[in-house]
Every structure is written in C-alpha cells, then in structure tokens.
Write a protein that holds these residues in place. Structure first.
Motif, mmCIF file in Angstrom:
data_model
loop_
_atom_site.group_PDB
_atom_site.id
_atom_site.type_symbol
_atom_site.label_atom_id
_atom_site.label_comp_id
_atom_site.label_asym_id
_atom_site.label_seq_id
_atom_site.Cartn_x
_atom_site.Cartn_y
_atom_site.Cartn_z
ATOM 1 N N THR A 230 3.877 10.346 -4.274
ATOM 2 C CA THR A 230 4.452 9.456 -5.280
ATOM 3 C C THR A 230 5.010 10.270 -6.447
ATOM 4 N N GLY A 231 5.952 9.692 -7.149
ATOM 5 C CA GLY A 231 6.502 10.342 -8.326
ATOM 6 C C GLY A 231 5.474 10.527 -9.427
ATOM 7 N N SER A 232 4.317 9.859 -9.307
ATOM 8 C CA SER A 232 3.271 10.029 -10.326
ATOM 9 C C SER A 232 2.349 11.206 -9.997
ATOM 10 N N CYS B 280 -1.402 7.369 -0.560
ATOM 11 C CA CYS B 280 -0.982 6.377 -1.552
ATOM 12 C C CYS B 280 0.392 6.760 -2.064
ATOM 13 N N ASN B 281 1.325 5.855 -1.851
ATOM 14 C CA ASN B 281 2.634 5.991 -2.512
ATOM 15 C C ASN B 281 2.567 5.204 -3.829
ATOM 16 N N SER B 282 1.527 4.414 -3.962
ATOM 17 C CA SER B 282 1.281 3.679 -5.212
ATOM 18 C C SER B 282 0.921 4.685 -6.307
ATOM 19 N N THR C 296 20.498 5.614 -10.463
ATOM 20 C CA THR C 296 21.959 5.508 -10.356
ATOM 21 C C THR C 296 22.566 6.878 -10.064
ATOM 22 N N LEU C 297 21.703 7.872 -9.934
ATOM 23 C CA LEU C 297 22.162 9.256 -9.805
ATOM 24 C C LEU C 297 21.274 9.982 -8.793
ATOM 25 N N LEU C 298 21.918 10.635 -7.825
ATOM 26 C CA LEU C 298 21.165 11.438 -6.853
ATOM 27 C C LEU C 298 21.391 12.910 -7.142
ATOM 28 N N GLY D 26 8.490 12.736 -11.008
ATOM 29 C CA GLY D 26 9.349 11.577 -10.747
ATOM 30 C C GLY D 26 10.791 11.957 -10.450
ATOM 31 N N GLY D 27 11.537 10.964 -9.965
ATOM 32 C CA GLY D 27 12.938 11.172 -9.592
ATOM 33 C C GLY D 27 13.048 11.202 -8.075
ATOM 34 N N ILE D 28 14.220 10.871 -7.561
ATOM 35 C CA ILE D 28 14.404 10.735 -6.101
ATOM 36 C C ILE D 28 13.975 11.999 -5.336
ATOM 37 N N PRO D 29 14.556 13.164 -5.643
ATOM 38 C CA PRO D 29 14.221 14.316 -4.785
ATOM 39 C C PRO D 29 12.754 14.699 -4.876
ATOM 40 N N GLU E 10 -0.105 -6.664 0.253
ATOM 41 C CA GLU E 10 -0.669 -5.916 -0.881
ATOM 42 C C GLU E 10 -2.078 -5.412 -0.540
ATOM 43 N N ILE E 11 -2.266 -4.118 -0.674
ATOM 44 C CA ILE E 11 -3.585 -3.535 -0.416
ATOM 45 C C ILE E 11 -4.480 -3.815 -1.613
ATOM 46 N N LYS E 12 -5.695 -4.263 -1.337
ATOM 47 C CA LYS E 12 -6.619 -4.631 -2.417
ATOM 48 C C LYS E 12 -7.668 -3.561 -2.679
ATOM 49 N N GLY F 86 10.689 0.677 -3.158
ATOM 50 C CA GLY F 86 10.036 0.737 -4.465
ATOM 51 C C GLY F 86 11.069 0.660 -5.578
ATOM 52 N N LYS F 87 10.996 1.620 -6.504
ATOM 53 C CA LYS F 87 11.888 1.581 -7.679
ATOM 54 C C LYS F 87 13.354 1.788 -7.299
ATOM 55 N N LEU F 88 13.604 2.379 -6.150
ATOM 56 C CA LEU F 88 15.004 2.469 -5.724
ATOM 57 C C LEU F 88 15.353 1.125 -5.093
ATOM 58 N N LEU G 150 9.970 5.835 -2.044
ATOM 59 C CA LEU G 150 10.548 7.045 -1.435
ATOM 60 C C LEU G 150 9.488 8.021 -0.941
ATOM 61 N N GLY G 151 8.421 8.222 -1.735
ATOM 62 C CA GLY G 151 7.357 9.148 -1.332
ATOM 63 C C GLY G 151 6.675 8.649 -0.063
ATOM 64 N N GLY G 152 6.447 7.355 0.023
ATOM 65 C CA GLY G 152 5.786 6.766 1.194
ATOM 66 C C GLY G 152 6.654 6.904 2.427
ATOM 67 N N PHE H 138 2.067 -0.107 4.427
ATOM 68 C CA PHE H 138 1.773 -1.438 3.883
ATOM 69 C C PHE H 138 2.455 -1.545 2.521
ATOM 70 N N GLU H 139 3.375 -2.474 2.380
ATOM 71 C CA GLU H 139 4.145 -2.598 1.129
ATOM 72 C C GLU H 139 3.967 -4.013 0.580
ATOM 73 N N LYS H 140 3.663 -4.096 -0.715
ATOM 74 C CA LYS H 140 3.418 -5.421 -1.293
ATOM 75 C C LYS H 140 4.705 -6.233 -1.471
HETATM 76 C C1 LIG Z 1 15.365 2.031 -14.102
HETATM 77 C C2 LIG Z 1 15.122 3.306 -13.342
HETATM 78 C C3 LIG Z 1 16.103 4.281 -13.323
HETATM 79 C C4 LIG Z 1 15.900 5.469 -12.626
HETATM 80 N N1 LIG Z 1 16.914 6.376 -12.534
HETATM 81 C C5 LIG Z 1 16.786 7.457 -11.719
HETATM 82 C C6 LIG Z 1 17.920 8.270 -11.390
HETATM 83 O O1 LIG Z 1 19.058 8.006 -11.824
HETATM 84 N N2 LIG Z 1 17.718 9.331 -10.564
HETATM 85 C C7 LIG Z 1 16.497 9.620 -10.033
HETATM 86 O O2 LIG Z 1 16.375 10.603 -9.277
HETATM 87 N N3 LIG Z 1 15.412 8.839 -10.291
HETATM 88 C C8 LIG Z 1 15.538 7.763 -11.099
HETATM 89 N N4 LIG Z 1 14.472 6.918 -11.306
HETATM 90 C C9 LIG Z 1 13.124 7.312 -10.803
HETATM 91 C C10 LIG Z 1 12.953 7.058 -9.310
HETATM 92 O O3 LIG Z 1 13.386 5.771 -8.988
HETATM 93 C C11 LIG Z 1 11.475 7.166 -8.980
HETATM 94 O O4 LIG Z 1 10.939 8.384 -9.449
HETATM 95 C C12 LIG Z 1 11.213 7.091 -7.474
HETATM 96 O O5 LIG Z 1 11.962 6.082 -6.853
HETATM 97 C C13 LIG Z 1 9.723 6.838 -7.319
HETATM 98 O O6 LIG Z 1 9.370 6.811 -5.972
HETATM 99 P P1 LIG Z 1 7.847 6.738 -5.550
HETATM 100 O O7 LIG Z 1 7.737 7.418 -4.236
HETATM 101 O O8 LIG Z 1 6.981 7.188 -6.656
HETATM 102 O O9 LIG Z 1 7.561 5.209 -5.248
HETATM 103 P P2 LIG Z 1 7.735 3.877 -6.108
HETATM 104 O O10 LIG Z 1 9.165 3.613 -6.264
HETATM 105 O O11 LIG Z 1 6.880 3.899 -7.299
HETATM 106 O O12 LIG Z 1 7.167 2.836 -5.055
HETATM 107 C C14 LIG Z 1 5.805 2.588 -4.886
HETATM 108 C C15 LIG Z 1 5.690 1.428 -3.925
HETATM 109 O O13 LIG Z 1 4.308 1.124 -3.726
HETATM 110 C C16 LIG Z 1 4.156 -0.282 -3.681
HETATM 111 N N5 LIG Z 1 2.766 -0.607 -4.013
HETATM 112 C C17 LIG Z 1 2.110 -0.354 -5.173
HETATM 113 N N6 LIG Z 1 0.831 -0.800 -5.107
HETATM 114 C C18 LIG Z 1 0.689 -1.346 -3.873
HETATM 115 C C19 LIG Z 1 -0.394 -1.995 -3.194
HETATM 116 N N7 LIG Z 1 -1.585 -2.156 -3.766
HETATM 117 N N8 LIG Z 1 -0.193 -2.439 -1.924
HETATM 118 C C20 LIG Z 1 1.019 -2.270 -1.308
HETATM 119 N N9 LIG Z 1 2.082 -1.694 -1.914
HETATM 120 C C21 LIG Z 1 1.911 -1.234 -3.169
HETATM 121 C C22 LIG Z 1 5.145 -0.774 -4.718
HETATM 122 O O14 LIG Z 1 5.463 -2.145 -4.529
HETATM 123 C C23 LIG Z 1 6.329 0.153 -4.472
HETATM 124 O O15 LIG Z 1 7.209 -0.369 -3.506
HETATM 125 C C24 LIG Z 1 14.653 5.704 -11.979
HETATM 126 C C25 LIG Z 1 13.667 4.715 -11.990
HETATM 127 C C26 LIG Z 1 13.904 3.520 -12.642
HETATM 128 C C27 LIG Z 1 12.865 2.432 -12.593
#
Ligand SMILES: Cc1cc2nc3c(=O)[nH]c(=O)nc-3n(C[C@H](O)[C@H](O)[C@H](O)COP(=O)(O)OP(=O)(O)OC[C@H]3O[C@@H](n4cnc5c(N)ncnc54)[C@H](O)[C@@H]3O)c2cc1C
Length: 491
Positions: free
Chosen positions: A463-465, A276-278, A56-58, A470-473, A248-250, A39-41, A12-14, A31-33
């Motif tokens: 990124t959520g990190s 980095c969305n990683s 499961t919740l927005l 963390g979390g969708i919004p 996958e970015i190395k 990602g987690k969604l 989502l962040g990316g 670039f997505e691996k």
């Molecule tokens: C089981 C579960 C339940 C959740 N429930 C909720 C909820 O109900 N409501 C809510 O708001 N949030 C929830 N979350 C949290 C939410 O899903 C995350 O905070 C959010 O989706 C994270 O987005 P992100 O931008 O950090 O990217 P991420 O989802 O972490 O995606 C990162 C992407 O980077 C890619 N990547 C990593 N390294 C590389 C590389 N070297 N080269 C290329 N690609 C790479 C990964 O494959 C991935 O696709 C939940 C998460 C999980 C796992």
C-alpha cells in the motif's frame, strides 16, 4: 498444493501484489469493499462528463512496464501514455504565469523570461535532483530496504550512496539556495505535495521528485487514468486471480502472532499469507485485535495531506488554461502552516486544475470542459466542519479565478465535491490522507511501515501507506516488494 494469499483491497498495491504472486504460482484471492477496482485511482462518468477522481499524472511508467513484462505482456498493447505539453501552466499571485516542460530547451527558454540566469540555475538544480535520484532510488524505492537479510542475499545494498541525501535541509531551504526568484522557489517547493508533505518541513531528499517529473517524464493515459486499473484488472484475471467486490473485511484472524485468515459477512477464510492493501494505520486500528504497542507507534506517524476535490462540468472553452494548471497561493508558508500546524483549511489555497478534455475531447460534451479542481487540505480532526469549508472554498476558488479573468460561476452545469471525509469513507485511508504517511521529518523514510510486518508473521502490506510510499509507481512497487519477500521467506 499452491500456497494461498488473501489480499485486502484492490487498489494499485493490491493488484500489483496479486499479479506478481499469481504469476509466481500462488493462489490469490482479493477482497475489495468497493464496487470497483483501483482504490484511489478512480473515476466518475456522469452527464457526458468523465472525471478522474484520483491521480491525474503518471510518473515512472517503467515501473508499470516492468509489471507487464514480468507476466509476458506488452505494456503498450494495453496502454497509450501521452506526454502533455506544456507539462503545467503555473499562475502566480502577482498575475504572471509560467509554462513548464520536460523538454529542456522549452523549459530553459520559459525560465529565462523570469530572470537572466534562471535557465542555468534550473540546469544545476536538475543535475542535483538527478544525483539525488541516483543515490536514493535503488535503495529507498526499488528494494524493501528494511529487509537486511533479503538484501544481503541479493547482494544489493548500495549503502554508501545513502550519505548523499541532502536530508539535513528542508526542501524550501535547498530550493532557496538554487533559485533567485520566489516564484521559482514556490514552483519547485510544490513537489513536496506529490507525497503529501510540507516543503517547509520535509527533507530536501524529496527533491528527487522534480527529476522524476522533468527528467524521466510525467504522462497522462489516453482515455483516462482509469485505463491503468482496467489493464491491471485484465492481467490479474488472466492469471486466475479471484476477485470479490463489495466485500469488506472485518477482521484479520491471528493465532499466536501468525496471520491465518480474514473474516467478512460472518464468514471466515484461511490463507497462508495475508496482504493488506488497506492503509496500515487503519488496518491495525480496525481489523486487528490486540497489538496495542504497535498501534500506539503507528498512530504517532503523521498522516499526509488530504484534499478537497471539486469536479465541475463547465460550459464553453477556456483558452487560457491547459491540461494541467496551478494557481499558487500568495503566502505558501502560511498555507502549509495552516494545513499542518493549525489543522485547518487554508485561507488562500493553491489550486490545481486538471482538464483532461483538453487532450481527450471525449471526456466532456462538445463545447464544454471537465474541470478537476484539487486543493490541499489537512487530514481529518474532530474540530473541522467540512460542509462549511466546502462552501467557503468554492467561493474562494471562484473569486480567485475571476482575478485571472476566468468567470465560470454561471457556466458550471455539473458539480460533485469530495472532501477529506469522503476520501476516508471511500478508501478507508487513515484520517482521509491521500498519500499515506507524510514525510514531514528527516526520519520518515525510516519510520514508514515495512512491507513485511515484524509483529505478526505472514502479514504483509502492499500500500502507499507502507514502504516505499504514496503515488502510482510506489504503490505498485509496494506490491512487488511483498511478492518478492513472500517468495524469499517461503523458501
Ligand atoms: C485526489 C488524489 C490525487 C492523486 N494524484 C496522484 C497523481 O497525480 N499521481 C500519483 O502518482 N498519485 C496520485 N495520488 C496518489 C495515488 O492515487 C495513491 O498513492 C495510490 O493510488 C494508492 O494506492 P494503494 O495501493 O495504497 O491503494 P488505495 O488506493 O489506498 O486502495 C486501497 C483499497 O483497499 C480497500 N479497502 C480498505 N479497507 C478495506 C477492507 N476492510 N476490506 C476490503 N477492502 C478494503 C479500499 O476500498 C481501496 O480500494 C492521488 C490520490 C488522490 C486521492
């Protein structure tokens, strides 16, 4: 020539950073691996069952709406968000249950069944939670608050508000001061897990979350949560973002402390900016050479909770359960002590069950249900044996459900399990954490990695990190912050 941006990851962040920047005239490549976006969604669709396998919740849908509006599109032409009523059915270890609602009058009449002044206590709590939101959201969510120069330029530092954060008590301490019944304390303590933390360690500042859910509303997306990713993917493609899946970015190529490009499959590509969305910690550990001090600092940050997710296709209908359900553990303190202090799977885990087929019948074959059963788990450490824990937890869940009259053991016709190791493998999240960094200390908000890296020029984190968490919004906001900062610093 348009400035170029390379984004690692299509979570989502990316996607959010890509959309905002492409709309602002940047030339963006992702670039997505994995073989799909989001990602987690994510989801799986098998044997007639659709399962969300992440959120499961927005909450805070206006954050997504803003993204659509910025690029001149209408959110509701892409997504149909629905309120689920009751918001959640909460089962307690004494055999009672309580339905929660974002409708104040329904919530109050439910709470009054617990004890006579519970509704008034809740109104006071919600008022306090809203105040916390009003005091924190602008600075801690909607702005990259580590960026003083940027904020000064925008004249947007509502700094006086940060003195009213309730940061010196834990969530549990504050909740005990509001509610007279342990079940309600437990119910509101659970909001700490929305950002992967323990209510016995995390500052009460996180009590903003109940207002976000009950005051602002929590939603499901008609058709499945993945519709959000499909909508963002459409926007990105319309704006000309180039997307490379299975890539996958190395390494991030760095020269004289400036991020210059990335390498993958033996190729190198150069960009003006790298986002980095990683996961931040994982990125430093595995994609960046050198910068040992920064790595040491990042590796000291405690990851958030991980999870164990059982996806069950269950024959028949269970009237007792709603779309969202929680079966609380008997001893919540022990559960979090085992998860964070002892780093082991809890003996008696709280069980969250989401059955989206209750409001989306197409998510399961007729006369059956799609059960998404999620347990809080510790992040990965080398001493854990997850094959053993999965078997143990499966039994624990089935036995606990039997106590509530739900015997589904012989009704499970589809099963898939994701344990912390799978969360790491799928998304490369630090130690399988699902929300990035935990908020188990008062200072976490200040220690969370910034969106613009200070050691390596032109390197950003959406990124959520990273900030705001963390979390969708919040992940979507992290993409917006990166876009705003890149535009600010490129002028
Ligand atoms: C089981 C579960 C339940 C959740 N429930 C909720 C909820 O109900 N409501 C809510 O708001 N949030 C929830 N979350 C949290 C939410 O899903 C995350 O905070 C959010 O989706 C994270 O987005 P992100 O931008 O950090 O990217 P991420 O989802 O972490 O995606 C990162 C992407 O980077 C890619 N990547 C990593 N390294 C590389 C590389 N070297 N080269 C290329 N690609 C790479 C990964 O494959 C991935 O696709 C939940 C998460 C999980 C796992």
């Amino acid at each position: 020539m348009k400035p170029t941006v390379g984004i690692i990851g299509a979570g989502l962040g990316g996607l959010s950073a890509a959309i905002y920047l492409a709309n602002a005239g940047f030339n963006v490549k992702i670039f997505e691996k994995n073989d799909k976006f989001g990602g987690k969604l994510s989801y799986i669709h098998q044997d007639g069952y659709y399962f969300d396998i992440g959120p499961t919740l927005l909450t805070m849908p206006f954050v997504v709406e803003h993204l659509f509006e910025t690029v001149g599109e209408k959110f509701n032409e892409y997504l149909d968000i629905i309120k689920i009523e009751p918001a959640c059915r909460n089962f307690f270890s004494d055999g009672t249950y309580l339905d929660t609602s974002s409708d104040l009058s329904i919530m109050k009449s439910e709470l009054n069944k617990i004890y006579p002044s519970a509704a008034t206590d809740y109104e006071n709590f919600l008022h306090y939670s809203k105040k916390l939101y009003d005091n924190t959201a602008d600075i801690f969510l909607f702005e990259p608050f580590q960026e003083i120069r940027y904020l000064l330029k925008k004249r947007s530092i509502p700094i006086q508000r940060v003195f009213h954060l309730d940061a010196f008590r834990t969530i549990n301490e504050t909740n005990r001061s509001f509610f007279q019944d342990d079940r309600l304390v437990q119910l509101f303590n659970r909001f700490a897990t929305y950002n992967g933390s323990s209510p016995y360690l995390a500052p009460a500042t996180l009590n903003v979350i109940p207002y976000v859910e009950y005051g602002l509303g929590a939603y499901y997306i008609k058709g499945g949560m993945y519709k959000l990713v499909e909508a963002l993917q459409n926007l990105a493609m319309k704006l000309g973002v180039e997307i490379n899946l299975n890539c996958e970015i190395k390494e991030i190529l760095i020269e004289k402390k400036v991020a210059k490009g990335i390498s993958y499959s033996g190729k190198k590509e150069y960009f003006d900016y790298i986002i980095c969305n990683s996961d931040v910690v994982q990125t430093f550990n595995s994609l960046i050479n050198g910068f040992e001090k920064e790595k040491e600092k990042l590796n000291k940050l405690e990851p958030s909770l991980s999870g164990m997710l059982f996806l069950w296709g269950v024959k028949g209908k269970t009237d007792l359960l709603k779309h969202h359900n929680v079966f609380f553990s008997d001893d919540y303190f022990k559960e979090f002590k085992q998860i964070f202090d002892e780093q082991k799977a809890p003996d008696d885990p709280t069980i969250y069950i989401s059955i989206s087929s209750k409001s989306n019948p197409e998510h399961s074959p007729s006369n059956s249900e799609n059960w998404y059963v999620l347990l809080n788990m510790p992040y990965l450490n080398p001493s854990q044996n997850w094959d053993f824990e999965v078997k143990k937890m499966r039994l624990t869940i089935l036995n606990k459900l039997k106590k509530f009259g739900l015997d589904i053991e012989n009704k499970i016709e589809f099963e898939r399990v994701l344990a912390p190791k799978e969360f790491y493998d799928l998304y490369r999240s630090n130690k399988g954490s699902i929300y990035g960094i935990s908020s188990n200390s008062r200072m976490t908000a200040f220690k969370r990695p910034a969106n613009r890296n200070r050691s390596i020029k032109n390197l950003y984190f959406a990124t959520g990190s990273a900030h705001p968490g963390g979390g969708i919004p919040l992940a979507i906001l992290s993409g917006k912050h990166c876009s705003d900062l890149i535009q600010f610093y490129s002028k």
